[in-house]
Motif scaffolding. Structure first.
Motif, mmCIF file in Angstrom:
data_model
loop_
_atom_site.group_PDB
_atom_site.id
_atom_site.type_symbol
_atom_site.label_atom_id
_atom_site.label_comp_id
_atom_site.label_asym_id
_atom_site.label_seq_id
_atom_site.Cartn_x
_atom_site.Cartn_y
_atom_site.Cartn_z
ATOM 1 N N PRO A 161 0.838 -1.201 0.000
ATOM 2 C CA PRO A 161 0.000 0.000 0.000
ATOM 3 C C PRO A 161 0.873 1.252 0.000
ATOM 4 C CG PRO A 161 -0.598 -1.475 1.795
ATOM 5 C CD PRO A 161 0.636 -2.028 1.183
ATOM 6 N N GLY A 195 -4.646 -6.981 4.914
ATOM 7 C CA GLY A 195 -5.088 -7.675 3.701
ATOM 8 C C GLY A 195 -5.757 -8.993 4.025
ATOM 9 N N THR A 196 -6.879 -9.244 3.360
ATOM 10 C CA THR A 196 -7.655 -10.462 3.615
ATOM 11 C C THR A 196 -7.969 -11.199 2.313
ATOM 12 O OG1 THR A 196 -9.616 -9.047 3.653
ATOM 13 C CG2 THR A 196 -8.696 -9.676 5.788
ATOM 14 N N GLY A 197 -6.965 -11.237 1.411
ATOM 15 C CA GLY A 197 -7.064 -12.087 0.222
ATOM 16 C C GLY A 197 -6.613 -13.498 0.590
ATOM 17 N N ALA A 198 -6.332 -14.312 -0.428
ATOM 18 C CA ALA A 198 -5.988 -15.721 -0.200
ATOM 19 C C ALA A 198 -4.823 -15.887 0.776
ATOM 20 C CB ALA A 198 -5.660 -16.388 -1.533
ATOM 21 N N SER A 199 -3.831 -14.982 0.729
ATOM 22 C CA SER A 199 -2.664 -15.124 1.609
ATOM 23 C C SER A 199 -3.008 -14.738 3.041
ATOM 24 C CB SER A 199 -1.504 -14.240 1.116
ATOM 25 O OG SER A 199 -1.201 -14.524 -0.227
ATOM 26 N N ARG A 219 -9.710 -4.260 4.028
ATOM 27 C CA ARG A 219 -10.343 -3.253 3.163
ATOM 28 C C ARG A 219 -11.636 -3.825 2.594
ATOM 29 N NH1 ARG A 219 -6.765 -0.280 -1.334
ATOM 30 N NH2 ARG A 219 -6.952 -2.276 -2.399
ATOM 31 N N THR A 220 -11.536 -5.040 2.024
ATOM 32 C CA THR A 220 -12.734 -5.674 1.450
ATOM 33 C C THR A 220 -12.778 -7.137 1.889
ATOM 34 O OG1 THR A 220 -12.095 -4.439 -0.526
ATOM 35 C CG2 THR A 220 -14.031 -5.831 -0.706
ATOM 36 N N LYS A 339 -14.383 -11.916 -7.278
ATOM 37 C CA LYS A 339 -12.931 -11.869 -7.085
ATOM 38 C C LYS A 339 -12.479 -13.305 -6.898
ATOM 39 C CE LYS A 339 -12.348 -7.436 -4.811
ATOM 40 N NZ LYS A 339 -11.833 -6.825 -3.576
ATOM 41 N N ARG A 340 -11.205 -13.548 -6.978
ATOM 42 C CA ARG A 340 -10.673 -14.904 -6.825
ATOM 43 C C ARG A 340 -11.006 -15.396 -5.403
ATOM 44 N NH1 ARG A 340 -7.430 -18.983 -4.427
ATOM 45 N NH2 ARG A 340 -5.858 -19.669 -5.897
ATOM 46 N N ALA A 389 -0.160 -8.545 3.675
ATOM 47 C CA ALA A 389 -0.727 -9.592 2.797
ATOM 48 C C ALA A 389 -1.506 -8.871 1.706
ATOM 49 C CB ALA A 389 -1.623 -10.516 3.605
ATOM 50 N N THR A 390 -0.828 -7.919 1.066
ATOM 51 C CA THR A 390 -1.514 -6.954 0.206
ATOM 52 C C THR A 390 -1.375 -7.250 -1.288
ATOM 53 O OG1 THR A 390 0.400 -5.546 0.652
ATOM 54 C CG2 THR A 390 -1.620 -5.046 1.842
ATOM 55 N N GLY A 391 -1.038 -8.461 -1.626
ATOM 56 C CA GLY A 391 -1.149 -8.890 -3.014
ATOM 57 C C GLY A 391 0.026 -8.536 -3.908
ATOM 58 N N PHE A 392 -0.243 -8.584 -5.209
ATOM 59 C CA PHE A 392 0.825 -8.541 -6.220
ATOM 60 C C PHE A 392 0.426 -7.643 -7.389
ATOM 61 C CE2 PHE A 392 0.989 -12.468 -3.888
ATOM 62 C CZ PHE A 392 2.337 -12.643 -3.638
ATOM 63 N N TYR A 501 -8.048 -8.213 -8.816
ATOM 64 C CA TYR A 501 -6.701 -7.943 -9.321
ATOM 65 C C TYR A 501 -6.494 -8.534 -10.714
ATOM 66 C CZ TYR A 501 -5.297 -12.677 -7.776
ATOM 67 O OH TYR A 501 -5.190 -14.042 -7.601
HETATM 68 P P1 NA7 Z 1 -4.862 -10.513 -3.013
HETATM 69 O O1 NA7 Z 1 -5.844 -11.561 -3.250
HETATM 70 O O2 NA7 Z 1 -4.646 -9.466 -4.035
HETATM 71 O O3 NA7 Z 1 -5.266 -9.821 -1.629
HETATM 72 C C1 NA7 Z 1 -4.647 -8.649 -1.205
HETATM 73 C C2 NA7 Z 1 -5.364 -8.108 -0.010
HETATM 74 O O4 NA7 Z 1 -4.724 -6.901 0.400
HETATM 75 C C3 NA7 Z 1 -6.815 -7.758 -0.296
HETATM 76 O O5 NA7 Z 1 -7.575 -8.003 0.842
HETATM 77 C C4 NA7 Z 1 -6.728 -6.257 -0.573
HETATM 78 O O6 NA7 Z 1 -7.920 -5.558 -0.359
HETATM 79 C C5 NA7 Z 1 -5.682 -5.847 0.414
HETATM 80 N N1 NA7 Z 1 -5.041 -4.602 0.035
HETATM 81 C C6 NA7 Z 1 -4.407 -4.341 -1.128
HETATM 82 N N2 NA7 Z 1 -3.963 -3.073 -1.123
HETATM 83 C C7 NA7 Z 1 -4.350 -2.546 0.053
HETATM 84 C C8 NA7 Z 1 -4.213 -1.270 0.633
HETATM 85 N N3 NA7 Z 1 -3.604 -0.286 -0.021
HETATM 86 N N4 NA7 Z 1 -4.715 -1.065 1.861
HETATM 87 C C9 NA7 Z 1 -5.351 -2.067 2.493
HETATM 88 N N5 NA7 Z 1 -5.535 -3.296 2.008
HETATM 89 C C10 NA7 Z 1 -5.037 -3.520 0.795
HETATM 90 O O7 NA7 Z 1 -3.422 -11.113 -2.704
HETATM 91 P P2 NA7 Z 1 -3.066 -12.465 -1.945
HETATM 92 O O8 NA7 Z 1 -1.607 -12.475 -1.737
HETATM 93 O O9 NA7 Z 1 -3.925 -12.642 -0.761
HETATM 94 O O10 NA7 Z 1 -3.459 -13.578 -2.964
HETATM 95 C C11 NA7 Z 1 -2.875 -13.571 -4.268
HETATM 96 C C12 NA7 Z 1 -3.017 -14.896 -4.914
HETATM 97 O O11 NA7 Z 1 -2.087 -15.791 -4.333
HETATM 98 C C13 NA7 Z 1 -4.307 -15.592 -4.726
HETATM 99 O O12 NA7 Z 1 -5.309 -15.172 -5.536
HETATM 100 C C14 NA7 Z 1 -3.923 -17.025 -4.994
HETATM 101 O O13 NA7 Z 1 -3.814 -17.259 -6.369
HETATM 102 C C15 NA7 Z 1 -2.614 -17.114 -4.358
HETATM 103 P P3 NA7 Z 1 -8.937 -5.291 -1.582
HETATM 104 O O14 NA7 Z 1 -9.630 -6.587 -1.814
HETATM 105 O O15 NA7 Z 1 -8.086 -4.882 -2.770
HETATM 106 O O16 NA7 Z 1 -9.808 -4.209 -1.105
#
Ligand code: NA7
Length: 541
Positions: A161, A195-199, A219-220, A339-340, A389-392, A501
């Motif tokens: 972020p 972050g609350t995505g898969a990781s 965030r979501t 979303k995934r 855990a904010t993704g890629f 993403y």
């Molecule tokens: P993801 O699925 O992209 O999740 C990232 C998380 O981080 C997601 O909850 C995002 O919220 C959050 N995020 C991203 N940027 C911010 C900022 N600026 N502030 C707060 N929160 C943020 O990544 P993962 O590593 O969990 O998973 C990636 C892939 O790895 C997965 O799909 C599998 O294939 C294995 P958002 O939803 O964007 O509001």
């Protein structure tokens, strides 16, 4: 005796390559591509930034990082012997076992001597006179290669972020995708997970029992359902081995590279009672069966999707004791697979523990990171460890950062400034002899299955060029335009929303473009077969 031949001026000769093939990235795709290149007698080198092989499974070594594809469906299928030798311990194995497996494969097929670790490729420049690439790396390595195969991964560049003060934090701070090789001691620590995505949802339950306190910054919310992992029993092990060929056939022809079959009924064919009974079965099924084996209209019919979501929401409310927290954990902005979808083990249960709290960033946005913690509109919380855990930067992140220069010095990141333009998600016009298996516009499900299809296609093209004496392989502009138009047109109708993403929307400033292949593997197979069937006409010179 004096030669009567005129002396050749060496400087006028096109430079000769050092190797036939350079592969970048020692992930599951890069290792396979290297194996195939060596097997075919090409001289080959693999360059990898990490200190070990594994790619995703080297970098994402946070606690309880694991497959959410079944281990045996994600693993290599090119060798029956390998499949028999390696007994996966769990239906969804965890990072340490996956990393061990990939190291085993490297040694088993004598690939290690071809691999150069701790070396980050920083430039790749095409030379038109010789049709070769000069690859430059962080340690001063310079290697001229005929073919450059960038197996750099779609989820390999971490996204942080853009919050002020992130560098000021004096505790430990780690991104899940750049996790250190030395174990982190969480015991008794005040920990933040952002972050609350898969990781994030894998990490949270993995550390919750050790930490003194755990604060989750969300965030979501996502639609999380159980992974339903378990050890593979000796009976299952024997069945897997006995059914190798038929399993491989199913995987090699399946639309998304999984074993899960489709259901035969639509949502409203069943009464509510029947639906809830079916959803219960699906809830208890393995991983992606929730998506693939659900009602046939779940992805396409809004009302059908909403029914399944309502079932999951009921589950969340029944697990999470505090109704306010439960409500915050239920997605409002997207339906299932908008979303995934992540798969979890004990995730929602974690919120019932007294030392776990949830900060909803839509109510109280993150304002800054300080030396001691994270400040939101609700105030400062202090931490010993922050896990991002904010993704890629999905799809194009690594390729756009590799200093790739094609014909006439064309910069790949400029050519792709409005989003990637590809043929089959593995090559792009103006960059001859460059391939990127597992790249943007190719992905359609269980990653190694389609990136393996792409690696095979590349391999066959290299063999054909060698056999027929061609030196250049390049996607014609028209073929690339057709593929990219297909992606853009059907991507707009995808189940995934632009908030995913998969459209690049998580990275500020990135063009919103669909980055998967909406035609799926059937489209990939069809177009690949056409190219091969036409003898690569228009692709080779
Ligand atoms: P993801 O699925 O992209 O999740 C990232 C998380 O981080 C997601 O909850 C995002 O919220 C959050 N995020 C991203 N940027 C911010 C900022 N600026 N502030 C707060 N929160 C943020 O990544 P993962 O590593 O969990 O998973 C990636 C892939 O790895 C997965 O799909 C599998 O294939 C294995 P958002 O939803 O964007 O509001």
């Amino acid at each position: 005796m004096e030669s009567l031949e005129p002396a050749l001026d060496d400087s006028s000769r096109p430079p000769r390559p050092d190797v036939d093939v350079v592969v970048v990235g020692a992930g599951i795709t890069g290792i396979y591509q290297l194996y195939r290149a060596c097997e075919a007698g090409f001289s080959a080198r693999l360059i990898e930034a990490g200190g070990g092989v594994g790619g995703t499974w080297y970098w994402n070594r946070y606690p309880q990082a694991r497959f959410d594809s079944e281990s045996y469906t994600y693993a290599y299928l090119f060798s029956k012997e390998l499949f028999h030798e390696w007994e996966w311990q769990e239906h969804f194995s965890s990072q340490p076992e996956i990393e061990r497996y990939l190291n085993y494969v490297v040694d088993r097929f004598d690939l290690r001597d071809h691999i150069q670790l701790d070396t980050k490729v920083t430039s790749a420049v095409f030379d038109e006179s010789s049709g070769t690439w000069t690859v430059g790396a962080s340690d001063g390595t310079e290697l001229r290669t005929h073919y450059l195969i960038a197996a750099t991964g779609i989820l390999s560049v971490p996204n942080f972020p853009n919050v002020p003060g992130r560098e000021d934090f004096r505790g430990e701070s780690h991104h899940t995708g750049l996790w250190p090789t030395t174990p982190i001691d969480f015991a008794g620590k005040r920990v933040a997970v952002v972050g609350t995505g898969a990781s994030g949802v894998q990490l949270i339950p993995a550390i919750v029992d050790e930490v003194a306190s755990l604060t989750v910054y969300q965030r979501t919310p996502n639609w999380c359902t159980p992974l339903n992992n378990s050890p593979i029993t000796p009976d299952e092990q024997a069945q897997l081995k006995a059914n190798f060929e038929s399993m491989r056939d199913t995987l090699n022809t399946s639309q998304s590279g999984f074993l899960h079959g489709p259901h035969d009924r639509a949502t409203f064919d069943d009464s509510k009672e029947e639906r809830w009974a079916f959803y219960e079965t699906i809830w208890n099924s393995l991983g992606f069966a929730k998506l693939i084996s659900n009602y046939t209209d779940m992805l396409m019919n809004k009302d059908a999707n909403a029914e399944w979501c309502e079932f999951i929401a009921e589950k969340i409310r029944s697990i999470v004791q505090d109704p306010e927290i439960a409500d915050k954990l239920i997605p409002k902005d997207h339906g299932y697979a908008g979303k995934r979808p992540p798969f979890v083990t004990g995730y929602y249960e974690a919120y019932n523990l007294p030392h776990v709290s949830l900060v909803d960033l839509t109510e109280t946005p993150m304002e800054r990171v300080t030396e001691t913690g994270i400040e939101t509109a609700e105030g400062l919380r202090e931490f010993d460890i922050i896990a991002w855990a904010t993704g890629f930067d999905f799809g194009t992140g690594a390729l756009n950062r590799m200093g790739v220069r094609g014909r006439g010095g064309l910069a790949l990141e400029k050519y792709w400034a409005d989003g990637p333009s590809t043929f089959l998600g593995l090559m792009t016009h103006g960059f001859p002899n460059l391939f990127f298996p597992g790249g943007p516009h190719g992905a359609t499900g269980n990653n190694p299955r389609y990136s393996g299809d792409q690696a095979d296609f590349i391999h066959d093209a290299l063999l054909s060029a060698r056999q027929h004496g061609y030196s250049t392989i390049e996607a014609p502009a028209a073929a690339e335009e057709e593929w990219t138009t297909m992606v853009d047109t059907y991507g707009a109708k995808a189940t995934f929303t632009e908030a995913s993403y998969f459209f690049g929307s998580n990275v500020p400033g990135k063009p919103i473009k669909y980055l998967l292949n909406p035609g799926g593997r059937p489209k990939l197979f069809k177009v690949m077969a056409e190219v091969v069937g036409n003898g690569y006409q228009g692709f080779m010179s």
